[in-house]
Design a protein around this motif. Sequence first.
Motif, PDB file in Angstrom:
ATOM      1  N   LEU A 558       0.782  -1.066  -0.190  1.00 26.21           N
ATOM      2  CA  LEU A 558      -0.039  -0.135   0.055  1.00 26.21           C
ATOM      3  C   LEU A 558       1.009   1.283  -0.099  1.00 26.21           C
ATOM      4  N   ASP A 559       0.777   2.058  -1.032  1.00 22.16           N
ATOM      5  CA  ASP A 559       1.749   3.456  -1.139  1.00 22.16           C
ATOM      6  C   ASP A 559       0.617   4.337  -1.519  1.00 22.16           C
ATOM      7  N   ALA A 560      -0.414   4.594  -0.310  1.00 21.77           N
ATOM      8  CA  ALA A 560      -1.424   5.663  -0.665  1.00 21.77           C
ATOM      9  C   ALA A 560      -1.429   6.274   0.932  1.00 21.77           C
ATOM     10  N   ARG A 561      -1.884   7.688   0.820  1.00 20.40           N
ATOM     11  CA  ARG A 561      -2.021   8.301   2.139  1.00 20.40           C
ATOM     12  C   ARG A 561      -3.741   8.145   2.471  1.00 20.40           C
ATOM     13  N   ILE A 562      -3.921   7.562   3.633  1.00 19.66           N
ATOM     14  CA  ILE A 562      -5.488   7.265   3.931  1.00 19.66           C
ATOM     15  C   ILE A 562      -5.965   8.436   4.670  1.00 19.66           C
ATOM     16  N   ILE A 563      -7.195   9.000   3.780  1.00 24.33           N
ATOM     17  CA  ILE A 563      -8.115  10.046   4.589  1.00 24.33           C
ATOM     18  C   ILE A 563      -9.539   9.226   4.483  1.00 24.33           C
ATOM     19  N   ALA A 564      -9.866   9.587   5.861  1.00 31.40           N
ATOM     20  CA  ALA A 564     -11.290   8.929   5.880  1.00 31.40           C
ATOM     21  C   ALA A 564     -12.319  10.052   6.293  1.00 31.40           C
ATOM     22  N   ALA A 565     -13.496   9.875   5.805  1.00 38.41           N
ATOM     23  CA  ALA A 565     -14.629  11.191   6.452  1.00 38.41           C
ATOM     24  C   ALA A 565     -15.955  10.433   6.662  1.00 38.41           C
ATOM     25  N   THR A 566     -16.531  11.117   7.464  1.00 35.31           N
ATOM     26  CA  THR A 566     -17.869  10.764   7.826  1.00 35.31           C
ATOM     27  C   THR A 566     -18.601  11.635   8.444  1.00 35.31           C
ATOM     28  N   ASN A 567     -20.069  11.499   8.174  1.00 37.57           N
ATOM     29  CA  ASN A 567     -21.004  12.475   8.979  1.00 37.57           C
ATOM     30  C   ASN A 567     -21.549  12.116  10.157  1.00 37.57           C
ATOM     31  N   ARG A 568     -21.167  10.906  10.597  1.00 37.46           N
ATOM     32  CA  ARG A 568     -21.575  10.289  11.824  1.00 37.46           C
ATOM     33  C   ARG A 568     -20.510  10.658  13.167  1.00 37.46           C
ATOM     34  N   GLU A 569     -21.055  10.371  14.133  1.00 38.39           N
ATOM     35  CA  GLU A 569     -20.134  10.440  15.478  1.00 38.39           C
ATOM     36  C   GLU A 569     -19.584   9.231  15.580  1.00 38.39           C
ATOM     37  N   LEU A 570     -18.136   9.180  15.302  1.00 44.26           N
ATOM     38  CA  LEU A 570     -17.585   7.688  15.369  1.00 44.26           C
ATOM     39  C   LEU A 570     -17.537   7.464  16.884  1.00 44.26           C
ATOM     40  N   ARG A 571     -17.054   8.069  17.724  1.00 48.64           N
ATOM     41  CA  ARG A 571     -17.064   7.931  19.090  1.00 48.64           C
ATOM     42  C   ARG A 571     -18.316   7.132  19.742  1.00 48.64           C
ATOM     43  N   LEU A 573     -20.506   5.819  17.921  1.00 51.87           N
ATOM     44  CA  LEU A 573     -20.668   4.544  17.050  1.00 51.87           C
ATOM     45  C   LEU A 573     -19.766   3.263  17.688  1.00 51.87           C
ATOM     46  N   VAL A 574     -18.599   3.716  18.149  1.00 51.73           N
ATOM     47  CA  VAL A 574     -17.631   2.820  18.928  1.00 51.73           C
ATOM     48  C   VAL A 574     -18.193   2.388  20.246  1.00 51.73           C
ATOM     49  N   HIS A 575     -18.642   3.340  21.072  1.00 51.03           N
ATOM     50  CA  HIS A 575     -19.579   3.177  22.259  1.00 51.03           C
ATOM     51  C   HIS A 575     -20.767   2.062  22.157  1.00 51.03           C
ATOM     52  N   GLU A 576     -21.305   2.384  20.714  1.00 54.15           N
ATOM     53  CA  GLU A 576     -22.654   1.445  20.836  1.00 54.15           C
ATOM     54  C   GLU A 576     -22.220   0.004  19.886  1.00 54.15           C
ATOM     55  N   GLY A 577     -20.894  -0.213  19.757  1.00 57.73           N
ATOM     56  CA  GLY A 577     -20.402  -1.318  19.011  1.00 57.73           C
ATOM     57  C   GLY A 577     -20.452  -1.536  17.628  1.00 57.73           C
ATOM     58  N   LYS A 578     -20.812  -0.261  16.926  1.00 63.25           N
ATOM     59  CA  LYS A 578     -21.182  -0.445  15.500  1.00 63.25           C
ATOM     60  C   LYS A 578     -19.777  -0.027  14.644  1.00 63.25           C
ATOM     61  N   PHE A 579     -18.616   0.458  15.595  1.00 60.63           N
ATOM     62  CA  PHE A 579     -17.569   0.646  14.712  1.00 60.63           C
ATOM     63  C   PHE A 579     -16.419   0.164  15.626  1.00 60.63           C
ATOM     64  N   ALA A 581     -13.231   0.004  17.706  1.00 59.55           N
ATOM     65  CA  ALA A 581     -12.624   0.868  18.317  1.00 59.55           C
ATOM     66  C   ALA A 581     -10.859   0.910  17.912  1.00 59.55           C
ATOM     67  N   ASP A 582     -10.481  -0.161  17.414  1.00 58.90           N
ATOM     68  CA  ASP A 582      -9.125  -0.135  17.163  1.00 58.90           C
ATOM     69  C   ASP A 582      -8.910   0.425  15.633  1.00 58.90           C
ATOM     70  N   LEU A 583      -9.648   0.307  14.958  1.00 53.68           N
ATOM     71  CA  LEU A 583      -9.824   0.948  13.554  1.00 53.68           C
ATOM     72  C   LEU A 583      -9.944   2.562  13.792  1.00 53.68           C
ATOM     73  N   PHE A 584     -11.006   2.977  14.700  1.00 54.90           N
ATOM     74  CA  PHE A 584     -11.000   4.256  15.097  1.00 54.90           C
ATOM     75  C   PHE A 584      -9.837   5.089  15.348  1.00 54.90           C
ATOM     76  N   TYR A 585      -9.206   4.278  16.236  1.00 55.22           N
ATOM     77  CA  TYR A 585      -7.952   4.995  16.809  1.00 55.22           C
ATOM     78  C   TYR A 585      -6.799   4.998  15.669  1.00 55.22           C
ATOM     79  N   ARG A 586      -6.984   3.992  14.797  1.00 53.00           N
ATOM     80  CA  ARG A 586      -5.865   3.842  13.649  1.00 53.00           C
ATOM     81  C   ARG A 586      -6.194   5.204  12.674  1.00 53.00           C
ATOM     82  N   LEU A 587      -7.675   5.148  12.357  1.00 55.06           N
ATOM     83  CA  LEU A 587      -7.872   6.403  11.588  1.00 55.06           C
ATOM     84  C   LEU A 587      -7.607   7.991  12.317  1.00 55.06           C
TER      85      LEU A 587
END
Length: 736
Positions: A558-571, A573-579, A581-587
Amino acid sequence: MPVVKTIADKCKACYSCVRNCPVKAIKVELGQATVVEERCISCGNCVRVCSQNAKQIVSYVEDLPRFFAGGETVALLAPSFPASFYYLEAEELFADLKSLGFTQVIEVTHGIELTVPAYREFLVNNPDLAISSYCPAIVGMIERHFPTLIPFLVPVDSAVLASAKYARWKFPQAKIVFIGPCIAKKEEMTEFGQGVLDAVLTFKELKGMLDSHGFHRELDRSVPQRPRGESLPPLFPLSGGLTRNLDPDGTLYREEDIAIVDGKEDCLEFLHNLQDGLVQARFIDILLCRGCIDGPEMDSPLDLFSRKYQIFKYAQRKKRDEIEPNPPLNLHREFADKHHVLKEPSESEIKEILRYTNKFKPEDELNCGSCGYDSCREKAVAVYQGLAEIDMCLPYLIEQSHGEIEIYKERLRLKQTYHENEQFLIGISAANLELRRLAVKASRNDANVLIQGESGGGKEVFAQFVHRLSNRRDHPFIGINCAALPENLLESELFGYEEGAFTGAKKGGKPGKFELAKGGSILLDEIGDMPLTMQAKLLRVLQEREFERVGGTHTLRLDARIIAATNRELRRLVHEGKFRADLFYRLNVISITMPPLRDHKEDIPHLVNHFSQKMGLARKVPPKIFSEDTIGCFMQYDWPGNVRELENIIERLHYTVDENVIQPYHLPPFLTKLAKSDSSVELKPLKEAVQELEKKMIAQALKTSGNNRAAAAQTLGMPRATFYLKLKEYGLMESG
């Protein structure tokens, strides 16, 4: 106290002052170019050319209120004033001076009338060689740098000193203040004017005082015009003006006996040649500037020809000054040898200094002038004499600092790229400025970026801005909407697939977004809607920086810069188990929150203009103009769809409205109801409407600035002289 000094730490070592000082009275030490007082002739060239405003002249402005409060104060006005205050009649300027606090105004032409007879008497009795001593910068140059020429200076007061003595005789208790374009007159006051001159103001300083006090007023235009003719003293500030006054009929000298010299380069060369006996003349009429109309504090936008015209025009209507007969004035003065001898280096010492900066042969001496000296050898002599630093040599510094130059080149590239791509973040709000700052920070590394905010708020726009500022800008920017595809298609879109990986797979396979974005950036839009199983696969890619195509066995890097975007509150979603946590902190390495448009409405007018221009270019038609009332409607609406909704409205209006100006009644009903008032416009001639608007804006600028005309002119982006003319045109003098 030196007339000119350097403000500490303001000097940026551009060496412009060194380059323009005719006598090299500048010492460079630790990167700061300071004035050497014993060599300085106070000509003011260093002040004129310093782009950093690091050179400061001694000022008597703060003394004036005390003078005015203490009694009589006489203004001695230099004869070059029509070239600086060309937008005022002489009577208006005199009235302004009296409004400021001066009780009397005397033109320095009085001093010319007084000194010309003394000059003639000296010239008749000294037929060999005479050098005029009216110009204080020339006097300073001869005293400090050409001491062998001191005996030939005419020992008669300058016109300013003669005027000051005359004013002191007429008004014994008054304070005497000279006003002119010359900085060197401040030095002349110190050297020769003790007891007769109390202060020297430049035209620039006077304009600052008049502006800050707002004393300008409209005069009665019934002032009678003086009879036409020509008064010679007002022509004195022009090159050759002294000769014209001394010998108007050509009876004192033959033309070949007179040398008229002006301009710092010509004056310096002429005095060198005169000292060396290479030129012959009986009388030398010499001014360091190109006439006093080109003094360093003239503060006039007019070209030299136009300034001369103003002087001639005033001379045609001015009568000769009425001077008391036989005033008991001693107009004699003497000059002193102030030459400060600097030790001269030997040839071997010069060569040693040149060798330090890699100049071993004559062809190595570039004479590029970047240090401010005309040649490398001249600079080497200055280094030996302690006036210059050896590291002032730019080619040497470039050779020594190649790595540092690369850093500066990268900074320049970033700055250029930034301005080329500013259209990605339109507006002047604090929120937009902060977003620009964060974009620059993010562009300097490859860390993952997480952008959160409402739909339509510009998340993808911000991602593209970061990409275009980064070193990856020449490679692809790939975006994918994670919410728009089912899980199985999303996986193949991201990772690609091999031939036969699944039913319907394209022959030869297909590269995925991660592969296509090689060297560039990939935007994972609406990542909050990505299925949990895909989140796990994405996490592995981010951790290992490698992936495989669907159905493949070959590992791709992988030789690309990762940019993620969302209109939802990821924290949440993490608390609700829908996202995960390890991916959230990585992003969530660099976190950006895009504000909704309702929180930075001050950007709406700029966005409207941008989108209108964009639509006009796309349709190859002139952009629509949005009236003030229409913008007012936009400003009252909360824009739940954010910038995207605003752009859609602008696009709709471009297609549905035939008129060039968009009025509130053109808007959709939910916006039209926000109109505060009837948007009909009174029809009138366009020129009249423009004049009314201009008058209104000038009056408002004066009110906002507290009647400070300089500040008001600056606010409107209008030259000060033009501003004064507009005040007259619209009858706003009293308010200004």
